[in-house]
Motif scaffolding. Structure first.
Motif, short mmCIF file in Angstrom:
data_model
loop_
_atom_site.label_atom_id
_atom_site.label_comp_id
_atom_site.label_asym_id
_atom_site.label_seq_id
_atom_site.Cartn_x
_atom_site.Cartn_y
_atom_site.Cartn_z
N GLN A 42 -6.22 7.85 24.47
CA GLN A 42 -5.78 6.87 25.46
C GLN A 42 -4.64 7.40 26.32
OE1 GLN A 42 -4.98 3.61 22.82
NE2 GLN A 42 -7.05 2.80 22.94
N VAL A 43 -3.69 8.09 25.67
CA VAL A 43 -2.58 8.67 26.42
C VAL A 43 -3.09 9.76 27.37
CG1 VAL A 43 -0.47 10.05 26.24
CG2 VAL A 43 -0.84 8.15 24.67
N THR A 44 -3.98 10.60 26.87
CA THR A 44 -4.55 11.65 27.71
C THR A 44 -5.35 11.05 28.86
OG1 THR A 44 -4.67 13.16 25.83
CG2 THR A 44 -6.05 13.67 27.73
N GLY A 45 -6.06 9.96 28.57
CA GLY A 45 -6.82 9.30 29.62
C GLY A 45 -5.93 8.77 30.73
N LEU A 46 -4.76 8.24 30.37
CA LEU A 46 -3.83 7.76 31.39
C LEU A 46 -3.28 8.93 32.20
CD1 LEU A 46 -2.30 5.39 32.65
CD2 LEU A 46 -0.51 5.71 30.92
N GLU A 47 -2.98 10.04 31.53
CA GLU A 47 -2.50 11.22 32.26
C GLU A 47 -3.56 11.70 33.25
OE1 GLU A 47 0.61 13.49 29.32
OE2 GLU A 47 -1.52 13.64 28.82
N ASP A 48 -4.80 11.71 32.81
CA ASP A 48 -5.89 12.13 33.71
C ASP A 48 -6.02 11.18 34.89
OD1 ASP A 48 -6.39 14.24 32.02
OD2 ASP A 48 -8.08 13.26 30.99
N ALA A 49 -5.90 9.87 34.62
CA ALA A 49 -6.03 8.88 35.70
C ALA A 49 -4.91 9.02 36.72
CB ALA A 49 -6.06 7.48 35.11
N LEU A 50 -3.71 9.33 36.23
CA LEU A 50 -2.56 9.44 37.13
C LEU A 50 -2.43 10.83 37.75
CD1 LEU A 50 0.17 7.55 35.03
CD2 LEU A 50 -1.16 6.67 36.95
N GLY A 51 -3.04 11.82 37.07
CA GLY A 51 -2.93 13.18 37.58
C GLY A 51 -1.58 13.81 37.31
N VAL A 52 -0.89 13.36 36.24
CA VAL A 52 0.42 13.90 35.89
C VAL A 52 0.48 14.10 34.38
CG1 VAL A 52 1.61 12.83 37.84
CG2 VAL A 52 1.47 11.62 35.66
N THR A 53 1.44 14.91 33.94
CA THR A 53 1.71 15.07 32.52
C THR A 53 2.85 14.12 32.15
OG1 THR A 53 1.04 17.39 32.55
CG2 THR A 53 2.41 16.68 30.71
N LEU A 54 2.59 13.23 31.22
CA LEU A 54 3.57 12.22 30.86
C LEU A 54 4.47 12.66 29.70
CD1 LEU A 54 1.27 9.07 31.04
CD2 LEU A 54 2.91 9.86 32.76
N PHE A 55 3.93 13.52 28.82
CA PHE A 55 4.67 13.94 27.64
C PHE A 55 4.63 15.45 27.48
CE2 PHE A 55 3.29 9.62 26.46
CZ PHE A 55 4.50 9.06 26.07
N GLU A 56 5.77 15.99 27.00
CA GLU A 56 5.77 17.34 26.47
C GLU A 56 5.41 17.23 25.00
OE1 GLU A 56 6.07 20.01 28.10
OE2 GLU A 56 6.89 19.34 30.02
N ARG A 57 4.33 17.88 24.58
CA ARG A 57 3.85 17.78 23.21
C ARG A 57 4.60 18.77 22.32
NH1 ARG A 57 0.76 14.92 26.98
NH2 ARG A 57 -1.04 13.92 25.98
N GLY A 58 5.34 18.23 21.33
CA GLY A 58 5.97 19.07 20.32
C GLY A 58 5.17 19.02 19.04
N HIS A 59 5.67 19.72 18.01
CA HIS A 59 4.96 19.75 16.73
C HIS A 59 4.89 18.36 16.13
CE1 HIS A 59 3.42 21.08 12.93
NE2 HIS A 59 4.49 20.66 12.27
N ARG A 60 6.00 17.61 16.21
CA ARG A 60 6.01 16.26 15.64
C ARG A 60 6.39 15.19 16.65
NH1 ARG A 60 8.79 16.82 9.62
NH2 ARG A 60 7.24 18.24 8.74
N ALA A 61 7.06 15.58 17.72
CA ALA A 61 7.59 14.58 18.66
C ALA A 61 6.90 14.70 20.02
CB ALA A 61 9.09 14.74 18.81
N MET A 62 6.95 13.59 20.73
CA MET A 62 6.45 13.52 22.11
C MET A 62 7.63 13.19 23.00
SD MET A 62 2.97 13.79 22.08
CE MET A 62 2.18 12.70 23.28
N THR A 63 7.96 14.09 23.94
CA THR A 63 9.11 13.90 24.81
C THR A 63 8.63 13.59 26.22
OG1 THR A 63 10.36 15.49 23.48
CG2 THR A 63 11.24 14.92 25.66
#
Length: 310
Positions: A42-63
């Motif tokens: 769902q998060v990836t789908g929103l990023e695709d819809a907006l055309g932007v990266t919303l989070f920096e993916r870490g090993h355990r955290a999302m920034t």
């Protein structure tokens, strides 16, 4: 970004909001009662819809990225509006009724729950709220309460929790007490301090020693399970105790002891049993608490900071 050209999926918005608030996909999935892969899609789908990266993916955290922060400011308003619609609709339904029990510490309940209960009476008058004030952690798995406001993350697998706020606790005493006993300059000066506590000596002393305080059972002067009484004992100059800043700052006669001492983190977790999230009345109360508590705590901190600066 052309907002007019974007068609939103509300499930994606909820997934994004939960991930931003919880800080990780796993925590957000628990908060929403979903699987982590579903939430991630769902998060990836929103990023695709907006055309932007919303989070920096870490090993355990999302920034959140800068774009994520900008989107968050917009969708928070959408989330607030959706909650208001949901509350209004539920409040008009005669089926949303019955008792919901909430457990919290006495001071927390006193300062933050009245306005939330007042709003709940407006949107869902059929719900009866029982507030259980206690420093003990009620066992939600045995249905001793429906919702618990805790200061520790739930560990039981059948409980779900949401971190709604974070504050800090510090050692406080009355100015009268410090005028009489002296103001400590370092941790070693706390060896003779009189202590008040919400817990018994055998439990609290090891915790305080872990903070670097050279105290023993002999330092303990009184303990009580009543947060209100603990506050009054402290205000009366009988000793020092740990209080959150929001609680202590309400009383000008209280002074922080040894300001250089590291604060004690105090997270605020909203917890319920996994099965109870399917109850409409409990879900209604849970969602209202999750939405209102962060704003109330932030407003209390801002008001007290403004008063001190005047």
């Amino acid at each position: 970004m052309n907002w007019n050209a974007i068609s939103f999926d509300w499930n994606q918005i909820r997934a994004f909001l939960a991930t931003a608030e919880e800080g990780s996909l796993s925590a957000a999935a628990r908060a929403l009662g979903q699987t982590q892969p579903t939430l991630s899609r769902q998060v990836t789908g929103l990023e695709d819809a907006l055309g932007v990266t919303l989070f920096e993916r870490g090993h355990r955290a999302m920034t959140l990225t800068q774009a994520g922060h900008e989107v968050l400011a917009h969708v928070k308003d959408m989330g607030d509006a959706a909650l208001k619609v949901s509350l209004a609709a539920s409040g008009q339904s005669s089926h949303v009724e019955g008792k919901v029990s909430i457990t919290a510490t006495e001071l927390f309940a006193r300062y933050y729950l009245p306005s939330i209960i007042a709003e709940l009476q407006q949107v869902a008058p059929g719900i009866f709220v029982e507030v259980i004030t206690s420093n003990d952690v009620r066992d939600l798995t045995r249905r001793e309460a429906d919702i618990s406001i805790r200061h520790a993350r739930p560990e039981q697998p059948d409980l779900i929790g949401r971190l709604v706020a974070e504050t800090t606790a510090h050692l406080y005493a009355s100015r009268d007490y410090l005028d009489r006993s002296g103001r400590p300059d370092g941790l070693d000066d706390l060896a003779d301090i009189d202590l008040l506590s919400f817990d018994e000596a055998e439990n609290i002393v090891p915790f305080l020693q872990g903070l670097g305080m050279p105290v023993t059972r002999e330092n303990m002067r009184a303990s009580t399970a009543s947060g209100g009484l603990l506050m009054e004992l402290t205000r009366a100059g009988l000793g020092a105790t740990f209080l959150t800043k929001e609680a202590a700052d309400r009383f000008p006669e209280l002074e922080q002891v040894l300001p250089s001492m590291a604060p004690v983190p105090v997270p605020v977790w909203l917890v319920t049993h996994r099965e109870l999230r399917t109850s409409r009345r409990i879900r209604l109360v849970y969602d209202l608490l999750a939405d209102r508590l962060p704003a109330l705590m932030a407003a209390a901190a801002d008001d007290q900071s403004a008063e001190k600066s005047e």
